[in-house]
Design a protein around this motif. Structure first.
Motif, mmCIF file in Angstrom:
data_model
loop_
_atom_site.group_PDB
_atom_site.id
_atom_site.type_symbol
_atom_site.label_atom_id
_atom_site.label_comp_id
_atom_site.label_asym_id
_atom_site.label_seq_id
_atom_site.Cartn_x
_atom_site.Cartn_y
_atom_site.Cartn_z
ATOM 1 N N ILE A 312 -2.396 -0.228 15.715
ATOM 2 C CA ILE A 312 -3.851 -0.281 14.965
ATOM 3 C C ILE A 312 -4.316 0.692 14.025
ATOM 4 N N LEU A 313 -3.217 1.983 14.221
ATOM 5 C CA LEU A 313 -3.368 2.741 13.954
ATOM 6 C C LEU A 313 -2.739 3.083 12.439
ATOM 7 N N ALA A 314 -1.879 2.371 12.607
ATOM 8 C CA ALA A 314 -1.310 2.536 10.758
ATOM 9 C C ALA A 314 -0.670 1.449 10.306
ATOM 10 N N GLY A 315 -0.569 0.954 8.904
ATOM 11 C CA GLY A 315 0.663 -0.392 8.105
ATOM 12 C C GLY A 315 -0.517 -0.804 7.475
ATOM 13 N N PRO A 316 -0.899 -2.065 7.756
ATOM 14 C CA PRO A 316 -1.994 -3.190 7.346
ATOM 15 C C PRO A 316 -3.205 -2.252 6.489
ATOM 16 N N ARG A 317 -3.603 -2.538 5.594
ATOM 17 C CA ARG A 317 -5.019 -1.507 4.967
ATOM 18 C C ARG A 317 -6.250 -1.351 5.574
ATOM 19 N N ALA A 319 -5.876 -0.457 8.538
ATOM 20 C CA ALA A 319 -5.835 0.201 10.399
ATOM 21 C C ALA A 319 -5.749 1.069 10.012
ATOM 22 N N ARG A 320 -6.019 1.991 10.731
ATOM 23 C CA ARG A 320 -7.109 3.018 11.143
ATOM 24 C C ARG A 320 -6.609 4.277 10.216
ATOM 25 N N LEU A 321 -5.855 4.916 10.353
ATOM 26 C CA LEU A 321 -5.488 5.683 9.719
ATOM 27 C C LEU A 321 -4.829 6.154 8.223
ATOM 28 N N THR A 322 -4.221 4.324 8.487
ATOM 29 C CA THR A 322 -4.555 4.252 6.781
ATOM 30 C C THR A 322 -5.325 3.937 5.828
ATOM 31 N N LYS A 323 -6.527 2.969 6.371
ATOM 32 C CA LYS A 323 -7.337 3.332 5.611
ATOM 33 C C LYS A 323 -8.141 4.323 5.334
ATOM 34 N N THR A 324 -8.605 5.349 6.076
ATOM 35 C CA THR A 324 -9.056 6.686 6.647
ATOM 36 C C THR A 324 -8.421 6.722 5.409
ATOM 37 N N LEU A 325 -6.899 7.823 5.824
ATOM 38 C CA LEU A 325 -6.159 8.876 4.926
ATOM 39 C C LEU A 325 -6.282 8.182 2.958
ATOM 40 N N VAL A 326 -5.661 6.804 3.341
ATOM 41 C CA VAL A 326 -5.280 6.097 1.704
ATOM 42 C C VAL A 326 -6.134 5.785 1.485
ATOM 43 N N TYR A 327 -7.337 5.034 2.145
ATOM 44 C CA TYR A 327 -7.675 4.323 1.143
ATOM 45 C C TYR A 327 -9.862 4.765 1.312
ATOM 46 N N ASP A 328 -9.788 5.217 1.709
ATOM 47 C CA ASP A 328 -11.197 5.574 1.970
ATOM 48 C C ASP A 328 -11.805 7.154 1.310
ATOM 49 N N ASN A 334 0.529 7.590 1.877
ATOM 50 C CA ASN A 334 0.708 6.171 3.068
ATOM 51 C C ASN A 334 1.090 7.335 3.957
ATOM 52 N N VAL A 335 1.061 6.401 5.162
ATOM 53 C CA VAL A 335 0.908 6.862 6.091
ATOM 54 C C VAL A 335 1.915 6.154 7.178
ATOM 55 N N SER A 336 2.425 6.610 8.154
ATOM 56 C CA SER A 336 2.973 6.001 9.528
ATOM 57 C C SER A 336 2.334 6.010 10.626
ATOM 58 N N ALA A 337 3.356 4.993 11.652
ATOM 59 C CA ALA A 337 2.528 5.784 13.086
ATOM 60 C C ALA A 337 3.013 4.400 13.863
ATOM 61 N N GLY A 338 3.670 5.126 15.320
ATOM 62 C CA GLY A 338 4.315 3.998 16.667
ATOM 63 C C GLY A 338 4.584 4.253 17.457
ATOM 64 N N GLN A 339 4.906 3.776 18.712
ATOM 65 C CA GLN A 339 5.583 4.385 19.315
ATOM 66 C C GLN A 339 7.445 3.812 19.375
ATOM 67 N N LEU A 363 -4.920 17.260 5.918
ATOM 68 C CA LEU A 363 -4.061 15.662 6.275
ATOM 69 C C LEU A 363 -4.226 15.225 7.962
ATOM 70 N N GLU A 364 -3.943 17.296 8.425
ATOM 71 C CA GLU A 364 -3.909 17.582 9.673
ATOM 72 C C GLU A 364 -5.284 16.863 10.305
ATOM 73 N N ALA A 365 -6.191 17.960 10.106
ATOM 74 C CA ALA A 365 -7.742 17.301 10.538
ATOM 75 C C ALA A 365 -8.271 16.610 10.708
ATOM 76 N N VAL A 366 -7.989 15.506 9.386
ATOM 77 C CA VAL A 366 -8.712 14.370 9.596
ATOM 78 C C VAL A 366 -7.732 13.052 10.251
ATOM 79 N N SER A 367 -6.202 13.127 10.283
ATOM 80 C CA SER A 367 -5.777 12.533 10.964
ATOM 81 C C SER A 367 -6.486 12.380 12.741
ATOM 82 N N ASP A 368 -6.649 14.151 13.207
ATOM 83 C CA ASP A 368 -7.526 14.638 14.215
ATOM 84 C C ASP A 368 -8.528 13.557 14.552
ATOM 85 N N SER A 369 -9.227 13.658 13.686
ATOM 86 C CA SER A 369 -10.205 13.091 13.291
ATOM 87 C C SER A 369 -10.414 11.393 14.048
ATOM 88 N N VAL A 370 -9.474 11.282 13.274
ATOM 89 C CA VAL A 370 -9.471 9.235 13.464
ATOM 90 C C VAL A 370 -9.160 9.378 15.160
#
Lengths: 477, 489
Positions: A312-317, A319-328, A334-339, A363-370
């Motif tokens: 839900i956080l990263a991958g498809p456009r 996904a929250r981090l992807t949408k915020t950081l890469v698109y909006d 690019n961004v990736s996230a996962g367990q 990037l850290e600040a915006v990721s943290d807000s997401v």
């Protein structure tokens, strides 16, 4: 050219072991359900038994292609190593390809790749696995090859070949780590997240100094303890005659004696009391931010919600981090996230590459807000649905590959004592709820984390919160 | 010299030696039977090549259908013959890839986010790509999701909007990727090698540059899309759990808005530059732990009658674990984690290339081995009957793996039409491979592994490797920058 005899870092340990096919669903009478539920696509028919010497044997028929995959998974990995001998489990894996008592060097390749198939091995923190893919008429040869190195490896040990393999492993380390941009990140996190001496605190590939120190005596001791039938699972998947296969398994493996009981490092859950901030200068042109948290391993059902959280956080456009950081906001390329789940514990990680003109601090600040919003609100129903919609297709695609099924069945046996565990896995993945995702985001993605800035040489000021960041030492701490 | 046999014999001697040096023998497990006997292989399984039908749709596209019902899966693709090398202006490298990516960015019916979301809910993705000589849109789905996924693919193909802001975002991302790729010695070797042997006057010698990425306009994207994504040079392939009679109607109706038109492209490439004497091209990567090698020269196209002989030759030289190159440089010498070689068979003169990553301190020693092995297959180290037999067995008995999944079957069939091969190619493959003789290998090695005219590209730590490489006297050492341009000594 094919890359052979690969090593699996912590992050992909299960990708090869369990997750060539995805992580699947929930519990209760699953073995029964899996076998009885004919209409379900989530089904790998299999037969499981044990030889008197303790060898687990799993057979699964698939007549679609006249080939067969044979795998032996030993329940030993880098976590069974001692400090000062890191990298040994993987180096040992290479030794397993140098010939055995009745099999001269080179014949193994000739009887697998040379007949249109293949072979390889891989090592993770938890397991070491060896496989052959061959035309069906070479099944007996594959069993002969694997049984010989399980029983008679030491009879063919040769210093010259051992030294060559050690050099090859050092080259593997150079290729994957030292000569790779951002290549040291994995081992830096292992050292930073786990306390010194923790079985997951060193990298699977090991250190150059420890590789140099490993002796032939180490090889012998390691072999006697861990390469016994009672520590192994033999899995055969493909187009073969099961009665004939059972007879060959008894013939080739039956007379190899059981080994001594094995003492395993226990589960040692890890939490970090506070944030650690590190900076690494690397031969890179573009900086990158990495954040990791200690989480849970394959034994803890929270891994399923953490997997969904990653999707839900990263991958498809969307996904929250992807949408915020890469698109909006277009701060990142690019961004990736996962367990990533090892047997006993695991980690959740994020990495972000900035676009020119943007800093790791931003990037850290915006990721943290997401992440903060995810902790407060959890995911939407649609997000959850999207994250799970591909599970069935991924699973069924995996059924096309003998080797994919081998790893599903074998890891089920090794980690859960149940080759049919894939069905539980599938049901648990499908059963993850929005509340589960919200809970694990709050429980694990806390302030106790490691933030690593990788920056170009001489550019430590490019680190996120540079003033608070500590340069990484040669030990990775 | 039978190299493989020598290794095997020395292994046997060694094993015996240890067994005889015997207090150790006490530790060996006693076997109830003679384990030195190699189990004889059973009868070779019959080759089963999947059946398919090929028809032409009213819009001019060809349609291939192959049924495979063991799982409820479908592999669907549209493949276009011709690619960036035919459709991309020389100063717009990267444009074709950009157009493929832009297909994901939205249609007149769906925004980019909606496309992504709709496909995720169907559990799949539609992949879009254009490479040098072909391009594709493809997906895999559960069989009950074929029609809805196809509808989205059609929307992406026919109604893309190519938003200007998406182009800027993709451009910025590509520029970062390009910068990052130059941190890797292996990527630099792959970039500089074709520049050297083809020059940028030939499409095979070009690669994406900062300038070309920056030059791409939205107008370029629209124009390439219009010229390229036509049915006239397309092959539609559907493999899996489908009803062949019904699926043609499904596809025809889904793709009805596509229209007709377009033709097969020409593949008339300019001549490759005249071959130079063997030269070492050195690209500096200060402090690199390994040197990345790319050694070779332009080769023949896929259509060459020498194709099978070259496949057998290359299997022996550099395309199996116990190939001559890997057995020597990795296994015996320990200089690398893996080396190999291959021919990039395409419509034009694709390169022969050998290489791998070598520990910096052994850069010169490894080059000696590469040259010994490349020259070796031309005569000095004769190919043995056993090497020839193993290479043939590998190729022939590996064929069933080409048909082991719906996507593998899709590629296997589609490739026949892309490469212009006969329909019974797979049925005849075994006989064609078996017919290759040692004389054939000698002939093609002489002709194509021309060790007098090699480009030897090495990317590594110049300070430590330049002098040893010069001392080898294999040819002049020319220092290049990361774009493949000579720099002053």
């Amino acid at each position: 050219m094919r890359v052979r005899r690969l090593l699996l870092g912590a992050a992909v340990a299960l990708a090869a072991a369990g997750a060539t096919v995805p992580r699947p669903l929930p519990a209760q009478a699953v073995a029964v359900a899996a076998k009885a539920a004919a209409p379900s696509t989530i089904n790998i028919p299999f037969e499981h038994y044990q030889l008197p010497n303790g060898l687990n044997v799993i057979l699964s028929l698939d007549r679609a292609t006249p080939t067969v995959a044979v795998d032996i998974m030993y329940h030993v990995g880098s976590k069974n190593e001692q400090l000062g001998r890191t990298g040994f489990a993987h180096l040992f894996e290479h030794v397993m390809f140098t010939g055995s008592g009745h099999v001269p060097y080179g014949l193994h390749d000739k009887l697998t790749e040379g007949v249109g198939g293949g072979n390889n091995g891989s090592t993770s923190n938890d397991i070491t696995t060896y496989y052959e893919m061959v035309p069906s008429n070479y099944l007996e040869d594959a069993l002969w090859l694997e049984s010989d190195r399980m029983g008679w490896l030491l009879q063919a040990l040769d210093t010259a070949k051992y030294d060559a393999q050690r050099d090859i492993v050092k080259n593997e380390r150079r290729q994957r780590v030292d000569n790779q941009p951002y290549g040291r990140v994995g081992e830096i996190f292992s050292a930073a997240i786990y306390p010194k001496g923790h079985p997951y605190s060193w990298p699977v590939i090991g250190s150059m100094a420890d590789l140099s120190a490993a002796s032939i005596e180490d090889v012998k001791n390691f072999f006697r303890v861990y390469y016994a039938p009672n520590n192994a699972t033999l899995t055969i998947v493909g187009d073969f005659d099961p009665a004939q296969a059972r007879a060959w398994v008894s013939k080739y493996f039956g007379e190899i004696p059981r080994g001594k009981p094995i003492v395993r490092p226990g589960d040692r859950p890890v939490t970090l009391a506070a944030a650690k901030r590190l900076v690494l200068e690397d031969r890179v042109q573009v900086p990158r931010l990495f954040i990791e948290w200690p989480t849970v391993g394959t034994k803890n059902p929270d891994q399923y919600a953490l997997d969904v959280l990653g999707a839900i956080l990263a991958g498809p456009r969307t996904a929250r981090l992807t949408k915020t950081l890469v698109y909006d906001r277009q701060l990142a390329a690019n961004v990736s996230a996962g367990q990533s789940s090892n047997e006993d514990v695991g980690e959740f990680g994020i990495s972000v590459t900035p676009r020119p003109g943007h800093t790791l601090g931003e990037l850290e600040a915006v990721s943290d807000s997401v992440l903060g919003r995810m902790r407060r609100e959890g995911p939407t129903a649609t997000e959850l649905q999207r994250a799970k919609a591909g599970l069935e297709l991924d699973f069924v695609r995996g059924l096309e590959s003998n080797l994919g099924k081998v790893f599903q069945l074998a890891t089920g046996q090794v980690f859960y004592n149940d080759p049919g565990y894939y069905a539980i896995d599938y049901r648990r993945s499908q059963a993850v709820s929005a509340a589960d995702v919200k809970r694990v985001a709050n429980q694990y993605l806390t302030a106790g984390r490691v933030v690593l800035s990788v920056v170009p040489m001489g550019k430590k000021d490019q680190a996120s919160q540079a003033a608070k960041s500590v340069p990484v030492t040669s030990e990775g701490r | 010299m039978n190299r493989a046999a020598v290794v095997r014999i020395s292994g046997c001697v060694l094993a015996l030696g240890l067994a005889l040096a015997a207090p150790l023998g006490a530790q060996a497990i006693k076997s109830s039977f003679n384990r030195t006997v190699i189990p004889p292989a059973g009868p070779t399984p019959a080759l089963h090549v999947p059946a398919w039908t090929m028809t032409t749709l009213p819009n001019g596209a060809r349609l291939i259908v192959s049924q495979r019902r063991n799982l409820p899966l479908v592999s669907f693709s549209i493949t276009w013959i011709g690619g960036a090398d035919q459709y991309e202006p020389a100063d717009r490298t990267g444009l074709a890839s950009m157009v493929a990516s832009m297909l994901q960015e939205g249609t007149t019916h769906r925004t980019g986010d909606q496309l992504s979301s709709d496909l995720q809910l169907l559990g799949t993705t539609v992949n879009t790509s254009i490479s040098g000589e072909d391009g594709a849109m493809r997906f895999m789905s559960m069989k009950d999701k074929l029609a809805p996924t196809l509808a989205i693919l059609e929307d992406m193909l026919v109604n893309p909007t190519f938003p200007a802001d998406a182009l800027e975002r993709l451009r910025a991302r590509s520029l970062v990727s390009l910068a990052q790729s130059k941190d890797r010695t292996s990527v630099l070797a792959s970039r500089v090698f074709p520049r050297v042997i083809y020059t940028t006057a030939h499409p095979y010698g070009r690669s994406v540059t900062e300038a070309s990425l920056k030059a791409i306009t939205r107008g370029d994207v629209v124009a390439l899309h219009k010229a390229y994504f036509t049915p006239g040079h397309a092959i539609i392939t559907v493999v899996g759990d489908v009803d062949p009679a019904a699926v043609r109607a499904t596809i025809e109706s889904a793709l009805a808005p596509w229209g007709a038109g377009g033709a097969m492209p020409d593949f008339d490439y300019p001549a490759v530059p005249a071959a130079k004497g063997t030269t070492i091209y050195l690209v500096d990567k200060p402090g690199a732990a390994q040197s990345s090698f790319a050694i070779g020269l332009p080769g023949p196209p896929r259509s060459t009658p020498d194709y099978m002989a070259l496949q057998v030759l290359n299997t022996i030289l550099g395309d199996q674990f116990q190939s001559r190159l890997n057995a020597d440089i990795r296994e015996r010498k320990g200089y690398s984690y893996g080396v190999g070689s291959g021919f990039a068979f395409g419509k034009g003169p694709g390169a022969f290339r050998a290489g791998g990553d070598i520990v910096s301190a052994k850069t010169d020693s490894a080059l000696i081995e590469f040259m010994t092995q490349l020259k070796g297959v031309r005569g000095p180290i004769p190919i043995t009957d056993e090497e020839l037999q193993t290479a043939k067995d590998l190729l022939v008995q590996g064929l069933p793996e080409e048909f082991a999944s719906v996507s593998a079957v899709n590629s296997a069939i589609t490739d026949l039409y892309v490469d212009g091969l006969p329909q019974d190619y797979y049925q005849r493959f075994g006989d064609q491979v078996k017919a290759i003789s040692r004389a054939d290998l000698q002939r093609v090695a002489d002709r194509y592994i021309d060790t007098e005219h090699l480009a030897i590209v090495i990317v590594g730590d110049r300070k430590s490797i330049e002098a040893p490489l010069k001392a080898l006297n294999y040819g002049p050492v020319v220092v290049l920058d990361t774009e493949g341009e000579p720099i002053a000594p």
